[in-house]
Design an enzyme around this catalytic site. Structure first.
Site, PDB file in Angstrom:
ATOM      1  N   TRP A 127      10.681  76.979 -23.634  1.00 20.52           N
ATOM      2  CA  TRP A 127      11.821  77.756 -24.137  1.00 20.52           C
ATOM      3  C   TRP A 127      11.961  77.710 -25.644  1.00 20.52           C
ATOM      4  CZ3 TRP A 127      14.524  74.226 -26.810  1.00 20.52           C
ATOM      5  CH2 TRP A 127      14.470  72.884 -26.379  1.00 20.52           C
ATOM      6  N   ASN A 128      11.281  76.774 -26.316  1.00 14.59           N
ATOM      7  CA  ASN A 128      11.670  76.537 -27.715  1.00 14.59           C
ATOM      8  C   ASN A 128      11.144  77.579 -28.697  1.00 14.59           C
ATOM      9  OD1 ASN A 128       9.063  75.429 -27.498  1.00 14.59           O
ATOM     10  ND2 ASN A 128       9.452  74.034 -29.192  1.00 14.59           N
ATOM     11  N   LYS A 132       4.488  83.111 -16.594  1.00 19.05           N
ATOM     12  CA  LYS A 132       5.737  82.525 -16.105  1.00 19.05           C
ATOM     13  C   LYS A 132       6.499  82.020 -17.327  1.00 19.05           C
ATOM     14  CE  LYS A 132       7.783  78.815 -15.301  1.00 19.05           C
ATOM     15  NZ  LYS A 132       9.206  79.010 -15.458  1.00 19.05           N
ATOM     16  N   PRO A 133       7.547  82.760 -17.719  1.00 22.54           N
ATOM     17  CA  PRO A 133       8.311  82.325 -18.886  1.00 22.54           C
ATOM     18  C   PRO A 133       9.131  81.074 -18.547  1.00 22.54           C
ATOM     19  CG  PRO A 133       8.860  84.609 -18.243  1.00 22.54           C
ATOM     20  CD  PRO A 133       8.070  84.001 -17.132  1.00 22.54           C
ATOM     21  N   ALA A 134       9.546  80.330 -19.559  1.00 21.09           N
ATOM     22  CA  ALA A 134      10.473  79.230 -19.327  1.00 21.09           C
ATOM     23  C   ALA A 134      11.710  79.779 -18.625  1.00 21.09           C
ATOM     24  CB  ALA A 134      10.859  78.572 -20.636  1.00 21.09           C
ATOM     25  N   SER A 148       6.029  70.039 -21.990  1.00 21.69           N
ATOM     26  CA  SER A 148       6.091  68.579 -22.071  1.00 21.69           C
ATOM     27  C   SER A 148       4.802  67.941 -21.534  1.00 21.69           C
ATOM     28  CB  SER A 148       7.283  68.074 -21.272  1.00 21.69           C
ATOM     29  OG  SER A 148       7.127  68.428 -19.918  1.00 21.69           O
ATOM     30  N   GLU A 178      -0.958  72.297 -24.426  1.00 20.53           N
ATOM     31  CA  GLU A 178      -0.390  71.830 -25.701  1.00 20.53           C
ATOM     32  C   GLU A 178       0.958  71.220 -25.372  1.00 20.53           C
ATOM     33  OE1 GLU A 178      -2.056  71.370 -28.294  1.00 20.53           O
ATOM     34  OE2 GLU A 178      -3.800  72.538 -27.668  1.00 20.53           O
ATOM     35  N   CYS A 186       7.902  71.300 -31.299  1.00 19.74           N
ATOM     36  CA  CYS A 186       6.897  70.310 -30.894  1.00 19.74           C
ATOM     37  C   CYS A 186       6.358  69.565 -32.092  1.00 19.74           C
ATOM     38  CB  CYS A 186       5.767  71.005 -30.151  1.00 19.74           C
ATOM     39  SG  CYS A 186       5.072  72.384 -31.051  1.00 19.74           S
TER      40      CYS A 186
HETATM   41  P1  NAP Z   1       8.537  71.782 -19.843  1.00 19.97           P
HETATM   42  O1  NAP Z   1       9.735  71.287 -19.165  1.00 19.97           O
HETATM   43  O2  NAP Z   1       7.290  70.998 -19.731  1.00 19.97           O
HETATM   44  O3  NAP Z   1       8.302  73.268 -19.316  1.00 19.97           O
HETATM   45  C1  NAP Z   1       7.282  74.088 -19.829  1.00 19.97           C
HETATM   46  C2  NAP Z   1       6.969  75.171 -18.819  1.00 19.97           C
HETATM   47  O4  NAP Z   1       6.375  74.574 -17.659  1.00 19.97           O
HETATM   48  C3  NAP Z   1       8.196  75.923 -18.336  1.00 19.97           C
HETATM   49  O5  NAP Z   1       7.876  77.275 -18.152  1.00 19.97           O
HETATM   50  C4  NAP Z   1       8.471  75.231 -17.030  1.00 19.97           C
HETATM   51  O6  NAP Z   1       9.243  75.998 -16.146  1.00 19.97           O
HETATM   52  C5  NAP Z   1       7.075  75.014 -16.501  1.00 19.97           C
HETATM   53  N1  NAP Z   1       6.951  74.026 -15.440  1.00 19.97           N
HETATM   54  C6  NAP Z   1       7.803  73.024 -15.107  1.00 19.97           C
HETATM   55  N2  NAP Z   1       7.349  72.344 -14.037  1.00 19.97           N
HETATM   56  C7  NAP Z   1       6.190  72.917 -13.664  1.00 19.97           C
HETATM   57  C8  NAP Z   1       5.234  72.667 -12.626  1.00 19.97           C
HETATM   58  N3  NAP Z   1       5.382  71.683 -11.752  1.00 19.97           N
HETATM   59  N4  NAP Z   1       4.142  73.455 -12.561  1.00 19.97           N
HETATM   60  C9  NAP Z   1       3.952  74.445 -13.426  1.00 19.97           C
HETATM   61  N5  NAP Z   1       4.825  74.749 -14.423  1.00 19.97           N
HETATM   62  C10 NAP Z   1       5.929  73.984 -14.553  1.00 19.97           C
HETATM   63  O7  NAP Z   1       8.809  71.978 -21.407  1.00 19.97           O
HETATM   64  P2  NAP Z   1      10.099  72.642 -22.067  1.00 19.97           P
HETATM   65  O8  NAP Z   1      11.258  71.756 -21.748  1.00 19.97           O
HETATM   66  O9  NAP Z   1      10.172  74.073 -21.723  1.00 19.97           O
HETATM   67  O10 NAP Z   1       9.705  72.567 -23.622  1.00 19.97           O
HETATM   68  C11 NAP Z   1       9.820  71.412 -24.392  1.00 19.97           C
HETATM   69  C12 NAP Z   1       8.504  70.651 -24.468  1.00 19.97           C
HETATM   70  O11 NAP Z   1       7.460  71.504 -24.908  1.00 19.97           O
HETATM   71  C13 NAP Z   1       8.494  69.513 -25.453  1.00 19.97           C
HETATM   72  O12 NAP Z   1       7.883  68.387 -24.880  1.00 19.97           O
HETATM   73  C14 NAP Z   1       7.647  70.016 -26.612  1.00 19.97           C
HETATM   74  O13 NAP Z   1       7.043  69.029 -27.380  1.00 19.97           O
HETATM   75  C15 NAP Z   1       6.678  70.871 -25.917  1.00 19.97           C
HETATM   76  N6  NAP Z   1       6.106  71.862 -26.824  1.00 19.97           N
HETATM   77  C16 NAP Z   1       4.818  71.709 -27.257  1.00 19.97           C
HETATM   78  C17 NAP Z   1       4.262  72.626 -28.124  1.00 19.97           C
HETATM   79  C18 NAP Z   1       2.845  72.482 -28.605  1.00 19.97           C
HETATM   80  O14 NAP Z   1       2.281  73.466 -29.042  1.00 19.97           O
HETATM   81  N7  NAP Z   1       2.245  71.305 -28.520  1.00 19.97           N
HETATM   82  C19 NAP Z   1       5.016  73.723 -28.570  1.00 19.97           C
HETATM   83  C20 NAP Z   1       6.323  73.855 -28.117  1.00 19.97           C
HETATM   84  C21 NAP Z   1       6.856  72.923 -27.234  1.00 19.97           C
HETATM   85  P3  NAP Z   1      10.868  75.864 -16.153  1.00 19.97           P
HETATM   86  O15 NAP Z   1      11.322  76.379 -17.438  1.00 19.97           O
HETATM   87  O16 NAP Z   1      11.265  76.698 -15.004  1.00 19.97           O
HETATM   88  O17 NAP Z   1      11.155  74.398 -15.977  1.00 19.97           O
HETATM   89 MG    MG Z   2      11.908  71.102 -19.645  1.00 18.60          MG
END
Ligand code: NAP
Ligand code: MG
Length: 475
Positions: free
Chosen positions: A149-150, A173-175, A227, A248, A282
């Site tokens: 989402w960020n 699949k968007p956030a 994450s 990532e 991130c």
């Molecule tokens: P997240 O909770 O890991 O979710 C990311 C995506 O994965 C969402 O679309 C989420 O869906 C989906 N997801 C959740 N559970 C899943 C599963 N079991 N199987 C497949 N997909 C699944 O991360 P977030 O809270 O949206 O974003 C914050 C995190 O992203 C932070 O840790 C940040 O560091 C990281 N980030 C990293 C980068 C980079 O380039 N390294 C850039 C930006 C952000 P839902 O939304 O429906 O839960």
């Molecule tokens: Mg999350």
């Protein structure tokens, strides 16, 4: 003010599903969207549509595919401000930050659109006479994109654009929190003439839709940003069926402040990296290692900047920082702030609901969870450090390796740091956040699969495979 829009899935060119889940503005809880929520059957339909569309799309010349991206960039540009306002309403960042992010999506479409005209293979000499060897970049087929989402429009754009220009079809699949920005990006592409089925959206929960997309045998590759915990799970699901996967993930990005740096300048660099985007990046600066000669002055300067930032409505003129994205993220932030208050010295961090003031904490040990774990909020931990090598060791002690920075006026220190630090991105006298779109991006260690890089020309490598052709003739 504005009424909620209805968002459906996009499957094979049709908008389908009943909008049922409400999305609200993190600033004032006003309705933003009602969204259809998919399941494994919706994913199967989308993958089937993408599979059917893929040979036709891959059969079009690269410049033809690129032209659609270039046209989409123009369409998105014509909608720049309303799309940025939608982004603010669903995610909370300031309008200036959102305008920058939408600008990034436009430029990414331009960059990869123009790659349709560029060389994608090599011509090599052959040991056999009168034989020409060349390489072709072939698309993988159907790719699944799972995004956080960020950066709800920039990240989908920088995954989608290289996937599409190289001839793949896509299911995204968007956030769950931010479907509107993806909808706006995708409609720019469909309005530009992208054929039905080439790009499909399935909205809904990660644990349902994301899971089904990763497990689907016809999805050749999955690119994920989010994450580390979710990413590692996805890695096991996709690799167990021999799919290609790009992850990532999280970070715990450090900034080293050397004695020769101006502490006021370093504080501005740290604040931009740590408090910008409400600390929800991130690559956000979340720990600072400051040398003894600048430590106290740096902490005072950073505290002063934090105290001067008043969070508010991202859409209002002059707002310096938007709200925390959700109550779940707020709970994480508040827990971290409580611990920081209990175990160290905290300035700032008070708040009114999701309007959380940025905070600085000192006096924590290097193994404290606030210093080692990602918080994803506007909180910077400052620790004293001695000697450049000691600082580098501290930076490298993290399980993460996404971005790292140093403030110094010494070229020798800057180069020593850049050579030895374990991070995918190194910034000298610049915030750890902020990336150029033509530069490879990705992390090491727990921040990334550390195989394929995103962004720039190297992004095409993940979405293609290399075929070597030996072209001879009758001798
Ligand atoms: P997240 O909770 O890991 O979710 C990311 C995506 O994965 C969402 O679309 C989420 O869906 C989906 N997801 C959740 N559970 C899943 C599963 N079991 N199987 C497949 N997909 C699944 O991360 P977030 O809270 O949206 O974003 C914050 C995190 O992203 C932070 O840790 C940040 O560091 C990281 N980030 C990293 C980068 C980079 O380039 N390294 C850039 C930006 C952000 P839902 O939304 O429906 O839960
Ligand atoms: Mg999350």
């Amino acid at each position: 003010m504005t009424s909620a829009v209805e968002l459906r899935h996009l499957i094979g060119g049709e908008w389908v599903g009943d909008p049922e889940v409400e999305r609200r503005n993190p600033f004032d809880d006003s309705p933003v969207a009602t969204v259809a929520s998919g399941d494994a059957d919706t994913v199967a339909d989308a993958v089937a549509a993408a599979t059917a569309a893929q040979p036709g799309w891959a059969g079009k010349p690269w410049p033809t595919r690129g032209a659609i991206l270039l046209d989409a960039a123009e369409i998105l540009r014509s909608r720049h401000r309303p799309v940025a306002e939608d982004l603010v309403r669903e995610e909370g960042k300031t309008l200036a930050e959102a305008m920058g992010e939408v600008r990034r999506a436009i430029d990414v479409l331009r960059f990869f659109g123009s790659m349709g005209w560029q060389a994608t293979g090599d011509v090599l000499p052959s040991a056999t006479p009168e034989t020409m060897v060349y390489t072709r970049r072939e698309p993988l087929g159907v790719v699944g994109l799972i995004t956080p989402w960020n950066f709800p429009i920039a990240i989908p754009a920088w995954k989608m654009a290289p996937a599409l220009v190289s001839g793949n079809t896509v299911v995204i699949k968007p956030a769950d929190l931010t479907p509107l920005s993806v909808h706006n990006l995708v409609t720019a592409l469909t309005d530009a003439g992208l054929p039905a089925g080439v790009l499909n959206i399935v909205n809904g929960k990660g644990s349902v839709v994301g899971e089904a997309l990763c497990a689907h045998p016809d999805v050749a590759a999955v690119s994920f940003t989010g994450s580390t915990a979710v990413g590692e799970h996805i890695r096991s699901v996709v690799q167990s069926r021999r799919g290609r996967v790009q992850l990532e993930m999280g970070g715990k990005n450090a900034l080293v402040v050397m004695d020769d740096a101006d502490p006021a300048v370093a504080a501005r660099v740290a604040a931009a990296g740590g408090f910008g985007l409400t600390g929800q990046a991130c690559t956000a600066t979340s720990r600072v290692l400051a040398m003894p000669g600048v430590h106290d002055e740096f902490v005072a300067a950073l505290g002063k900047i934090a105290a001067g930032i008043t969070p508010g409505d991202g859409l209002a003129e002059g707002t310096a920082m938007g709200p925390v994205v959700s109550d779940a993220q707020l709970a994480t932030d508040l827990k971290a702030l409580d611990r920081a208050r209990a175990d160290g010295t905290l300035t700032g961090g008070d708040g009114d609901g999701r309007l959380l003031r940025p905070a600085v904490v000192t006096g924590l040990t290097a193994d404290h969870p606030i210093v080692t774990d990602e918080v994803f909020g506007p909180l910077i931990a400052v620790l004293p450090t001695e000697g450049l090598d000691g600082a580098i060791e501290s930076v490298n002690s993290s399980v993460y390796g996404l971005a790292a920075g140093i403030c110094t006026t010494s070229l020798a220190s800057a180069q020593h740091f850049a050579a030895r630090v374990q991070a995918g991105v190194v910034k000298v006298n610049r915030p750890t956040t902020g990336l150029d779109l033509n530069v490879p991006f990705g992390g090491v260690k727990a921040s990334s699969t550390n195989t394929f890089r995103e962004q720039g020309a190297s992004a095409l490598e993940f979405y293609t495979w290399s075929k070597s052709v030996y072209l001879g003739h009758d001798l």
